[in-house]
Design a protein around this motif. Sequence first.
Motif, PDB file in Angstrom:
ATOM      1  N   ALA A 182      12.256 -54.522 -22.893  1.00 47.94           N
ATOM      2  CA  ALA A 182      13.438 -53.732 -23.234  1.00 47.94           C
ATOM      3  C   ALA A 182      13.043 -52.338 -23.725  1.00 47.94           C
ATOM      4  CB  ALA A 182      14.245 -54.458 -24.310  1.00 47.94           C
ATOM      5  N   LEU A 183      11.988 -52.255 -24.491  1.00 47.17           N
ATOM      6  CA  LEU A 183      11.518 -50.946 -24.965  1.00 47.17           C
ATOM      7  C   LEU A 183      11.093 -50.054 -23.807  1.00 47.17           C
ATOM      8  CD1 LEU A 183       9.462 -51.733 -28.196  1.00 47.17           C
ATOM      9  CD2 LEU A 183      11.498 -50.300 -28.013  1.00 47.17           C
ATOM     10  N   SER A 184      10.539 -50.648 -22.762  1.00 47.65           N
ATOM     11  CA  SER A 184      10.161 -49.855 -21.588  1.00 47.65           C
ATOM     12  C   SER A 184      11.376 -49.186 -20.980  1.00 47.65           C
ATOM     13  CB  SER A 184       9.476 -50.744 -20.547  1.00 47.65           C
ATOM     14  OG  SER A 184       8.234 -51.209 -21.031  1.00 47.65           O
ATOM     15  N   GLY A 185      12.503 -49.873 -21.020  1.00 47.93           N
ATOM     16  CA  GLY A 185      13.731 -49.286 -20.490  1.00 47.93           C
ATOM     17  C   GLY A 185      14.310 -48.225 -21.395  1.00 47.93           C
ATOM     18  N   ALA A 186      13.963 -48.302 -22.684  1.00 48.11           N
ATOM     19  CA  ALA A 186      14.513 -47.349 -23.664  1.00 48.11           C
ATOM     20  C   ALA A 186      13.466 -46.334 -24.100  1.00 48.11           C
ATOM     21  CB  ALA A 186      15.043 -48.112 -24.878  1.00 48.11           C
ATOM     22  N   VAL A 187      12.414 -46.181 -23.334  1.00 51.14           N
ATOM     23  CA  VAL A 187      11.277 -45.370 -23.761  1.00 51.14           C
ATOM     24  C   VAL A 187      11.659 -43.904 -23.986  1.00 51.14           C
ATOM     25  CG1 VAL A 187      10.494 -44.749 -21.436  1.00 51.14           C
ATOM     26  CG2 VAL A 187       8.830 -44.988 -23.286  1.00 51.14           C
ATOM     27  N   ALA A 188      12.667 -43.426 -23.282  1.00 52.98           N
ATOM     28  CA  ALA A 188      13.073 -42.024 -23.442  1.00 52.98           C
ATOM     29  C   ALA A 188      13.626 -41.752 -24.834  1.00 52.98           C
ATOM     30  CB  ALA A 188      14.111 -41.651 -22.382  1.00 52.98           C
ATOM     31  N   LYS A 190      -5.720 -45.554 -14.605  1.00 55.39           N
ATOM     32  CA  LYS A 190      -5.519 -44.917 -13.302  1.00 55.39           C
ATOM     33  C   LYS A 190      -4.064 -44.455 -13.150  1.00 55.39           C
ATOM     34  CE  LYS A 190      -5.621 -46.001  -8.329  1.00 55.39           C
ATOM     35  NZ  LYS A 190      -4.155 -45.966  -8.119  1.00 55.39           N
ATOM     36  N   ASN A 191      -3.118 -45.312 -13.536  1.00 52.23           N
ATOM     37  CA  ASN A 191      -1.703 -44.962 -13.403  1.00 52.23           C
ATOM     38  C   ASN A 191      -1.345 -43.751 -14.257  1.00 52.23           C
ATOM     39  OD1 ASN A 191      -1.302 -47.085 -11.646  1.00 52.23           O
ATOM     40  ND2 ASN A 191      -0.630 -48.511 -13.238  1.00 52.23           N
ATOM     41  N   ILE A 192      -1.847 -43.719 -15.484  1.00 54.19           N
ATOM     42  CA  ILE A 192      -1.556 -42.581 -16.363  1.00 54.19           C
ATOM     43  C   ILE A 192      -2.162 -41.303 -15.790  1.00 54.19           C
ATOM     44  CG2 ILE A 192      -2.029 -41.595 -18.637  1.00 54.19           C
ATOM     45  CD1 ILE A 192      -1.793 -44.369 -19.814  1.00 54.19           C
ATOM     46  N   SER A 193      -3.377 -41.399 -15.253  1.00 58.89           N
ATOM     47  CA  SER A 193      -4.028 -40.221 -14.684  1.00 58.89           C
ATOM     48  C   SER A 193      -3.268 -39.672 -13.494  1.00 58.89           C
ATOM     49  CB  SER A 193      -5.464 -40.574 -14.271  1.00 58.89           C
ATOM     50  OG  SER A 193      -6.226 -40.982 -15.384  1.00 58.89           O
ATOM     51  N   GLU A 194      -2.634 -40.546 -12.748  1.00 61.69           N
ATOM     52  CA  GLU A 194      -1.848 -40.101 -11.596  1.00 61.69           C
ATOM     53  C   GLU A 194      -0.523 -39.477 -12.030  1.00 61.69           C
ATOM     54  OE1 GLU A 194      -1.518 -43.649  -9.320  1.00 61.69           O
ATOM     55  OE2 GLU A 194      -3.451 -43.382  -8.289  1.00 61.69           O
ATOM     56  N   LEU A 195       0.067 -40.029 -13.099  1.00 59.54           N
ATOM     57  CA  LEU A 195       1.367 -39.542 -13.555  1.00 59.54           C
ATOM     58  C   LEU A 195       1.243 -38.307 -14.442  1.00 59.54           C
ATOM     59  CD1 LEU A 195       3.024 -42.986 -14.424  1.00 59.54           C
ATOM     60  CD2 LEU A 195       3.619 -41.487 -12.503  1.00 59.54           C
ATOM     61  N   VAL A 196       0.140 -38.228 -15.182  1.00 59.89           N
ATOM     62  CA  VAL A 196      -0.062 -37.112 -16.118  1.00 59.89           C
ATOM     63  C   VAL A 196      -1.398 -36.448 -15.787  1.00 59.89           C
ATOM     64  CG1 VAL A 196      -0.106 -36.408 -18.535  1.00 59.89           C
ATOM     65  CG2 VAL A 196       1.153 -38.485 -17.855  1.00 59.89           C
ATOM     66  N   PRO A 197      -1.408 -35.377 -15.028  1.00 62.43           N
ATOM     67  CA  PRO A 197      -2.667 -34.762 -14.572  1.00 62.43           C
ATOM     68  C   PRO A 197      -3.649 -34.427 -15.695  1.00 62.43           C
ATOM     69  CG  PRO A 197      -0.808 -33.842 -13.394  1.00 62.43           C
ATOM     70  CD  PRO A 197      -0.225 -34.707 -14.467  1.00 62.43           C
ATOM     71  N   MET A 198      -3.143 -34.035 -16.856  1.00 56.14           N
ATOM     72  CA  MET A 198      -4.056 -33.640 -17.933  1.00 56.14           C
ATOM     73  C   MET A 198      -4.745 -34.835 -18.592  1.00 56.14           C
ATOM     74  SD  MET A 198      -1.738 -32.820 -21.270  1.00 56.14           S
ATOM     75  CE  MET A 198      -0.912 -34.132 -22.181  1.00 56.14           C
ATOM     76  N   ALA A 199      -4.249 -36.041 -18.319  1.00 54.03           N
ATOM     77  CA  ALA A 199      -4.779 -37.222 -19.003  1.00 54.03           C
ATOM     78  C   ALA A 199      -6.250 -37.456 -18.687  1.00 54.03           C
ATOM     79  CB  ALA A 199      -3.959 -38.446 -18.622  1.00 54.03           C
ATOM     80  N   ALA A 200      -6.632 -37.262 -17.434  1.00 56.28           N
ATOM     81  CA  ALA A 200      -8.019 -37.514 -17.043  1.00 56.28           C
ATOM     82  C   ALA A 200      -8.985 -36.612 -17.806  1.00 56.28           C
ATOM     83  CB  ALA A 200      -8.183 -37.318 -15.539  1.00 56.28           C
ATOM     84  N   ALA A 258       3.880 -41.062 -19.781  1.00 56.75           N
ATOM     85  CA  ALA A 258       4.552 -40.246 -18.771  1.00 56.75           C
ATOM     86  C   ALA A 258       5.811 -39.574 -19.310  1.00 56.75           C
ATOM     87  CB  ALA A 258       4.903 -41.110 -17.566  1.00 56.75           C
ATOM     88  N   SER A 259       6.418 -40.178 -20.339  1.00 54.63           N
ATOM     89  CA  SER A 259       7.697 -39.665 -20.830  1.00 54.63           C
ATOM     90  C   SER A 259       7.553 -38.522 -21.810  1.00 54.63           C
ATOM     91  CB  SER A 259       8.493 -40.791 -21.495  1.00 54.63           C
ATOM     92  OG  SER A 259       7.830 -41.232 -22.686  1.00 54.63           O
ATOM     93  N   ASP A 275      -2.444 -38.791 -25.724  1.00 54.53           N
ATOM     94  CA  ASP A 275      -3.707 -39.115 -26.412  1.00 54.53           C
ATOM     95  C   ASP A 275      -3.636 -40.483 -27.086  1.00 54.53           C
ATOM     96  OD1 ASP A 275      -4.708 -36.744 -25.589  1.00 54.53           O
ATOM     97  OD2 ASP A 275      -5.191 -35.970 -27.581  1.00 54.53           O
ATOM     98  N   SER A 276      -2.496 -40.789 -27.702  1.00 54.99           N
ATOM     99  CA  SER A 276      -2.348 -42.085 -28.381  1.00 54.99           C
ATOM    100  C   SER A 276      -2.398 -43.235 -27.379  1.00 54.99           C
ATOM    101  CB  SER A 276      -1.033 -42.124 -29.166  1.00 54.99           C
ATOM    102  OG  SER A 276      -1.026 -41.152 -30.188  1.00 54.99           O
ATOM    103  N   CYS A 277      -1.786 -43.040 -26.208  1.00 54.11           N
ATOM    104  CA  CYS A 277      -1.810 -44.083 -25.181  1.00 54.11           C
ATOM    105  C   CYS A 277      -3.229 -44.296 -24.666  1.00 54.11           C
ATOM    106  CB  CYS A 277      -0.872 -43.714 -24.035  1.00 54.11           C
ATOM    107  SG  CYS A 277       0.881 -43.731 -24.482  1.00 54.11           S
ATOM    108  N   LEU A 278      -3.938 -43.207 -24.424  1.00 58.27           N
ATOM    109  CA  LEU A 278      -5.329 -43.315 -23.975  1.00 58.27           C
ATOM    110  C   LEU A 278      -6.196 -43.947 -25.052  1.00 58.27           C
ATOM    111  CD1 LEU A 278      -5.785 -39.850 -22.204  1.00 58.27           C
ATOM    112  CD2 LEU A 278      -5.399 -42.067 -21.117  1.00 58.27           C
TER     113      LEU A 278
END
Length: 628
Positions: A69-75, A162-172, A114-115, A121-124
Motif C-alpha cells: 500500500a505504501l508503494s501506491g502512496a509513495v508520492a 539496476k532498476n534505480i540506476s535505470e530510473l535515476v541516472p545520477m544514482a550510479a 524514483a519519486s 542516497d538513503s535508498c542506495l
Amino acid sequence: MGVEVATNYAKMEEDISFTDSQLVYSFRLALKSVSSGDTESYSKLVDVMNPSGRLAPDEAALLLTSTKALSGAVADIDDLHHEKLLKAIFNLSLWNFGPDVIDALLELIVLLAASNGKHVDSCLDMLVSNFTPPNKVLDMLKQPRGLDKKERVLPRVHAALKNISELVPMAASRLSSIVLEQMPWKSKRNVDQWSMKRQLIYVENMFKLESGAIREFVGANMLKDVMIVLRDLDVAIGWDDILHDDSSKGVFMIELEDENYADGDEYADEDGKLPSTLSETSLSKNLTAELLDSLMVQTFEHLESSVSNKRLSEVFDTLLSSFKDTVLNTYKSKFTQFVMFYACALDPEHCGTEFASELIDMFVGGHNPLTRMSAVAYLASFLARGKFLPPAFVASYLGRLVDWCWQYCVMHDGDMNPKLHQVFYSGCQAMMYILCFRMRLMVEIPLLKSQLFCMPIDKIFKHKLDPLKVCLPSIVEEFLKQAKAARLFTSSKTFVFEDLLVSNLSRDFGGLERLDMFFPFDPCLLKNADRSFIRPNYVYWKYVRTTYHEDIDDDDEEDGSDGEVEGVTEFDDDMEEVIISRSYGDNDLEMDEFDYAMNKMSITPRNNSSAGLRMPSRIRPSMSPESL
C-alpha cells in the motif's frame, strides 16, 4: 485508519472487502493527516514498518500488505513529515523476511528513489547495507539454510540497484562512493572473525557489481576500491609478524636456507628450536593476514571468471591503473601486487606484455625518481619470477633495460655517486637480478645467447659509475658467478671479476652507499593464495638452473630439463622457435612439497637495525631515504 484497514485486509482470505485502490487511499490519508497534527494512524504505520524479532505469519502478512500500500502512496511520503517512517523503512534488513516481503520492500525502495531525488542516497544506502546479513545469518552462510537466504536476498538487491540506476541516472555515480563508505574494513580496523565474514561477503558483492548489469557505471570503481582494501590490509600486517632482521643473509641465501629450516637440519639449536628469524615468519595466527589471504583468493577467482566471460582485458586495464595509483609506490606493500602477477599469468600475451611495457616505460621515461626505482624493481621481479614468461619475452625487456643503462653511462662520465645516480644503480641492480634467474636458459638458446653477448653489459660494469660497488652484494656476487661461468665477459675482463669476488669489494663498500631493497614478487606468504594460484606460475630460486651448476638432479634428467627438449640434443633452426617460446616450468612441483612456503621468503635485510625494519616495494638505500 490505514493500518486498521490493512490489518483487516491481511486477515481476509476469501471475502476481501477492500480493493487495492481503497487500501492505498486509506494510507494516503494516514500520511497526509500528519501535517494537521493527527498522528495516530501514522504512528501505527511506523510500528508496522519497524518490526522486532521473528514475525508471526499474520505479522508478516500485515507488513506485506502495508508495504504494497505504501508503494501506491509513495508520492505522499516526504522527508520532512515522515522522517520516522523513512528511518524505519531504511533500517529494515531484507535477510529477516521471506521472498514476498522482500520483493514488496524492494519495489517500495525503487519507487522512493524514483519519486524524490532526496531519497536516492538513503535508498542506495539501504540496499548496500543489505550486502551483509545480520550476525545470526552471517554465522551460517556456509550451511544450506544460510546459502538459501543468500540466494534469496542478494540477486534481488542487485536487481533493485539496476532498476534505480535505470530510473535515476545520477544514482550510479553515487553508488560507488556509498559502497566505499560502508565498507566494513573502513569502519573497523581491528579484524575479528565477524568482521572477516562481513568483509568477505561485502567484497563478493562488489565483484557482482563489477561484472553485473551496471558495470559500465561502477565496475572500474569497484575494482579500484577492492585494490585499496587489499593494500590497506597488506600495510596493516606488521613487518615484525613476518621476519626479524638478519643482515648477514642475502637475497638468494635466505630462500635456500628456508628450505633447510623446513627440513629441521643443522640450523636448529641443540634443543631443536629454529632461530627466531624464520620461526616467527608464519602468518597462520594473524587474522589480518587471514582476511587478506581470503580476499586475494576471491580476487583471483574473479579474474578467472573474467577470463571465462572474455573480460580480462577490460578488467586488467582498470587493475593496471589502480596498481599505479595505489600499490606501485606503497612503502610496505607485500602481497597486493600479486593480483597483477596472477592476471598476467592468466594472459601473458596481453596482460604480461602490457604490464612489463608499462613498467619499463615508467622507468625509462619517468620523472619521479622513487616511481622509476619502484617500477624497475617490479619489472625485475616480474621477469625473474614469472614462470609463464618465455625467454624471448624476458630478453626483449632486458635489452631495453641494458640499453638505457648504457646510454646513461655514455651521458655521465663522472665518478660513482649513489645519491646522484640512484635511478641508474637501481636499473643495474634490476638487470643483474633478472640475469641471476634467467641467464642459464638464455645462453642455452643460440639466438638469445647471441643477443645477450651483444649487449654492452660488460661496458656498463666497467664504467666509472661502478655499479658493482653500489648494488646489493648478494646480487652482485651471484651475477658475477653466473657471468663468469657463462663467459659473458671476455677474457680481458676476467681479472676484474675475480678481483671483485675475491676481495669482496662490493660487500665491504656497504654503509650509506649500498642500495638495499626488497623485490616486490618475492615468495608470497599467504597460504591459500599462494598454494592454489601463485605457486603453479612462480619460479622459486631453488629450482633455477644457474650457469655454474652443470650437474642436474636425477629428476631433472628424467624429465628432460637439462637444456634438451624431448630428446633433442642440438639446437637447429626448426627447434629454436619452440625453445625460445618455452617458459620456466620444466620442473613442475608437487603441492605438498611446499607446505613450508609460509616460512619462505627471498628478502634483502637491512644493515641498520636502528632505523626500524621495513619492507618497501621500491629500491631504497640501506640507511634512510635521504641517503640517496
